[in-house]
Design an enzyme around this catalytic site. Structure first.
Site, mmCIF file in Angstrom:
data_model
loop_
_atom_site.group_PDB
_atom_site.id
_atom_site.type_symbol
_atom_site.label_atom_id
_atom_site.label_comp_id
_atom_site.label_asym_id
_atom_site.label_seq_id
_atom_site.Cartn_x
_atom_site.Cartn_y
_atom_site.Cartn_z
ATOM 1 N N CYS A 1 7.684 -32.254 -1.310
ATOM 2 C CA CYS A 1 6.753 -33.379 -1.495
ATOM 3 C C CYS A 1 5.305 -32.891 -1.399
ATOM 4 O O CYS A 1 4.927 -32.246 -0.419
ATOM 5 C CB CYS A 1 7.000 -34.441 -0.434
ATOM 6 S SG CYS A 1 5.838 -35.837 -0.537
ATOM 7 N N ASN B 1 0.824 -1.200 0.000
ATOM 8 C CA ASN B 1 0.000 0.000 0.000
ATOM 9 C C ASN B 1 0.862 1.254 0.000
ATOM 10 O O ASN B 1 1.996 1.254 0.507
ATOM 11 C CB ASN B 1 -0.941 0.008 1.208
ATOM 12 C CG ASN B 1 -0.259 0.539 2.456
ATOM 13 O OD1 ASN B 1 -0.295 1.734 2.741
ATOM 14 N ND2 ASN B 1 0.369 -0.361 3.223
ATOM 15 N N CYS C 1 22.569 -38.779 3.420
ATOM 16 C CA CYS C 1 21.553 -37.760 3.710
ATOM 17 C C CYS C 1 22.035 -36.860 4.839
ATOM 18 O O CYS C 1 22.477 -37.336 5.890
ATOM 19 C CB CYS C 1 20.234 -38.433 4.101
ATOM 20 S SG CYS C 1 18.918 -37.280 4.537
ATOM 21 N N CYS D 1 5.732 3.864 9.499
ATOM 22 C CA CYS D 1 5.265 4.045 8.126
ATOM 23 C C CYS D 1 6.436 4.356 7.195
ATOM 24 O O CYS D 1 7.140 5.348 7.393
ATOM 25 C CB CYS D 1 4.228 5.171 8.073
ATOM 26 S SG CYS D 1 3.505 5.409 6.444
#
Length: 421
Positions: free
Chosen positions: A389, A73, A379, A135
């Protein structure tokens, strides 16, 4: 049913779900409708000298068929006169005395300006103040918002000026557009803040139209950086809340903001140290009624856990959050594929073969059926296969029996230094 009431630095509300200072809290009409729907509190859209907003002002990022994954925005603070806002705040508080109404404030860095607006706003009965130092656009170019929030000395001094006259709790809203948010959080503490809220929006450009080459959004063919929020920013916000929660020098309550879309998100923020949460984008996407599911989901979760009060969640995961150097280097997990659930899409194999550690083999059983198997010796437990997956439960990460004692990087370096010394 658990007790959902919270108390943030003296500000009480019937539940931890507040609307953040934003378009959904722009008027008394909206805030009253939100309270009727079940929201526990609302931070009124930022008050100050009324400004002129642009058209257009919003943009959204969609991904993989999901709308509003991120929201951008270029809207600024209130465009309505202060007198009108104050009248509506008074009327709303009178109608909903048990709900929290916090006034978000932004003025130029001047002691007199802060004193003036604080006194006027507190006169109408707000429960607290939130100082908008976050802001990132429009107001920052005028020396306010993140222009102040990026400078610890200005955060400290302006907080101190407010505390000189404030009679209600003061929350300081921090900008994420900074290298280390704990620096400004500590400045807020030094200034006397009663609580901190984070995060405000992240500096962003939503996109560029490939046909017109205009920015998205654009105003008569011109664009500007805006503030980014929504589900996409949740990990960033959660980290910043956690960093402040685990810092001993930031010992005041936290209000969590950033990508909170459901009760699960809220629980995560509270476990990482937030006393309550503020919501904006999800309400803009789905309407005020989403709070019903948030309340029901939170109640059910607490009941299942046997927790009597939502406040028991606050900070329970903070001690589990540390620095990389404190992680156990000898802890080991490996992936395990359940062939009964696996649909043989091969995404895990492709991901591992192309971008990870080449430890998933494509094999064929005696009947000629192809299947996948992890070569555990190779691994490293990176989780990539489980992440890509598409079939729930097909791949699990299994902890291996320990072969070595726990050893962190910091402990390893200390041991090596001792040997050298």
């Amino acid at each position: 049913m658990a007790d959902l009431r919270i108390n943030l630095a003296g500000i009480e509300s019937p539940n931890p779900f507040w609307l953040a200072s934003a378009p959904p809290t722009n008027s008394g009409y909206q805030v009253q409708r939100a309270f009727e729907a079940g929201w526990g509190g609302a931070v009124w859209k930022t008050l100050g000298e009324p400004i002129i907003n642009t058209s257009s002002r919003f943009a959204a990022i969609s991904f993989n068929g999901k709308k509003v994954v991120g929201f951008n925005n270029i809207e600024l603070i209130t465009d309505r006169p202060l007198e009108v806002n104050l009248k509506e705040i008074y009327e709303t508080k009178k109608r909903f005395p048990n709900h929290a109404i916090i006034a978000s404030l932004m003025v130029e860095p001047s002691r007199e300006k802060w004193h003036e607006i604080v006194k006027r706003v507190e006169d109408v009965g707000v429960d607290g103040l939130e100082l908008n130092f976050g802001c990132p656009h429009g107001m920052a170019e005028r020396g306010m918002g993140s222009a102040s929030g990026q400078q610890p000395d200005l955060v400290e001094s302006q907080t101190m000026w407010v505390k000189e006259v404030a009679k209600t709790p003061v929350i300081v809203k921090l900008t994420p557009n900074i290298t280390d948010i704990t620096m400004t959080a500590k400045a807020a503490v030094r200034g006397g803040a009663d609580a901190i809220s984070m995060i405000n929006t992240i500096n962003s450009l939503a996109g560029v139209d490939l046909d017109t080459w205009n920015t998205i959004p654009h105003v008569a063919g011109k664009g500007a950086h805006g503030g980014y929020c929504g589900p996409a920013v949740k990990p960033i916000a959660l980290n910043m809340v956690a960093e402040c929660a685990r810092n001993a020098n930031i010992n005041i309550p936290l209000s969590g903001i950033g990508g909170i879309s459901n009760w699960r998100d809220a629980v995560e923020f509270m476990l990482m140290g937030a006393t309550g949460v503020q919501v904006c984008t999800a309400a803009m996407h789905h309407g005020f009624s989403i709070v019903e599911d948030m309340i029901d989901g939170l109640n059910n979760y607490l009941d299942e856990k046997g927790i009597l009060s939502v406040t028991e969640l606050i900070g329970k995961s903070v001690e589990k959050y540390s620095d990389w150097g404190n992680l156990d280097l000898n802890y080991q997990t490996v992936a395990k594929i359940n062939t009964d659930i696996c649909i043989n899409c091969n995404k895990c194999h492709i991901a591992c073969e192309d971008t990870a550690h080449q430890c998933i083999d494509m094999l064929t059983d005696p009947k000629g059926n192809k299947y996948l198997k992890v070569r555990e010796a190779d691994c490293v437990g990176c989780n990539l296969c489980a992440i890509v997956c598409p079939e729930e439960g097909a791949i699990s990460m299994i902890e291996l029996p320990r072969e070595k004692i726990a050893m962190t990087w910091n402990e390893r370096q200390h041991a090596l230094a001792s040997l050298r010394g």
